[in-house]
Design a protein around this motif. Sequence first.
Motif, PDB file in Angstrom:
ATOM      1  N   ASN A 187     -30.724  29.255  58.400  1.00 17.27           N
ATOM      2  CA  ASN A 187     -29.811  30.277  57.914  1.00 17.27           C
ATOM      3  C   ASN A 187     -28.370  29.822  58.082  1.00 17.27           C
ATOM      4  OD1 ASN A 187     -27.999  32.731  58.426  1.00 17.27           O
ATOM      5  ND2 ASN A 187     -29.828  33.694  57.525  1.00 17.27           N
ATOM      6  N   ARG A 188     -28.034  29.288  59.234  1.00 15.59           N
ATOM      7  CA  ARG A 188     -26.674  28.823  59.485  1.00 15.59           C
ATOM      8  C   ARG A 188     -26.323  27.638  58.591  1.00 15.59           C
ATOM      9  NH1 ARG A 188     -26.805  29.548  66.034  1.00 15.59           N
ATOM     10  NH2 ARG A 188     -26.318  31.764  66.015  1.00 15.59           N
TER      11      ARG A 188
ATOM     12  N   GLN B 248     -25.587  29.094  55.236  1.00 12.07           N
ATOM     13  CA  GLN B 248     -24.290  29.763  55.260  1.00 12.07           C
ATOM     14  C   GLN B 248     -23.154  28.754  55.151  1.00 12.07           C
ATOM     15  OE1 GLN B 248     -23.488  32.664  58.360  1.00 12.07           O
ATOM     16  NE2 GLN B 248     -25.686  33.156  58.497  1.00 12.07           N
TER      17      GLN B 248
ATOM     18  N   THR C 281     -20.436  28.523  52.225  1.00  9.14           N
ATOM     19  CA  THR C 281     -19.015  28.589  52.551  1.00  9.14           C
ATOM     20  C   THR C 281     -18.255  27.453  51.878  1.00  9.14           C
ATOM     21  OG1 THR C 281     -19.521  29.635  54.676  1.00  9.14           O
ATOM     22  CG2 THR C 281     -17.350  28.617  54.470  1.00  9.14           C
TER      23      THR C 281
END
Length: 184
Positions: free
Chosen positions: A24-25, A28, A32
């Motif tokens: 998930n990170r 992200q 970004t």
Amino acid sequence: MTNQSSAALRSRLVDQAASDLEENRRRQQKLTEQIAVLKQEEALLTDILNLAQRYEGFADPSRLPEQLQDEPVGTKTKRASTGTHARRSGSAKAPTGGKAKAGAKGKSRQPLLGDLLLELLGKHDGPRLAKELRDELLADHPDRNPTPQVVRNTLESLVAKGRIERHKQQRSVMYTVVESDSAN
């Protein structure tokens, strides 16, 4: 359920949750970065639209600000863009590129790549590969250094205009000039 099996189940769930959190990170972070690139592109496109509106009434290049007449094509683009989307920044050259051409009345202009490729094709009786044409172009015009893809795109543009023909021989694509009586 025994303590051992519940501990193993809990351990698997914790491992899966940690793995999912890491994924998930990572996603992200990727999004970004993509958003940052899109914001840069948005700013560039907004600038282009503002310039187009600002100089819409200027048909005479002598009325353009000196900076736009003398500035090399793409200078602003290089400052505003990063290497990750340099390909898209080519579209940003159009507004200043037209003004740079118009302002270069006294300067010598390089011939268009399509014209050079047509000239090279005209020197040969048989079909030629894009790679061969690029090699000849580099030899005849050392000041020009188009990428192989640019040469192929230019050749395909000439095919679309009906100025040259495409021939496929097995996995190779070759080009010849259309006879002058059937060109128009």
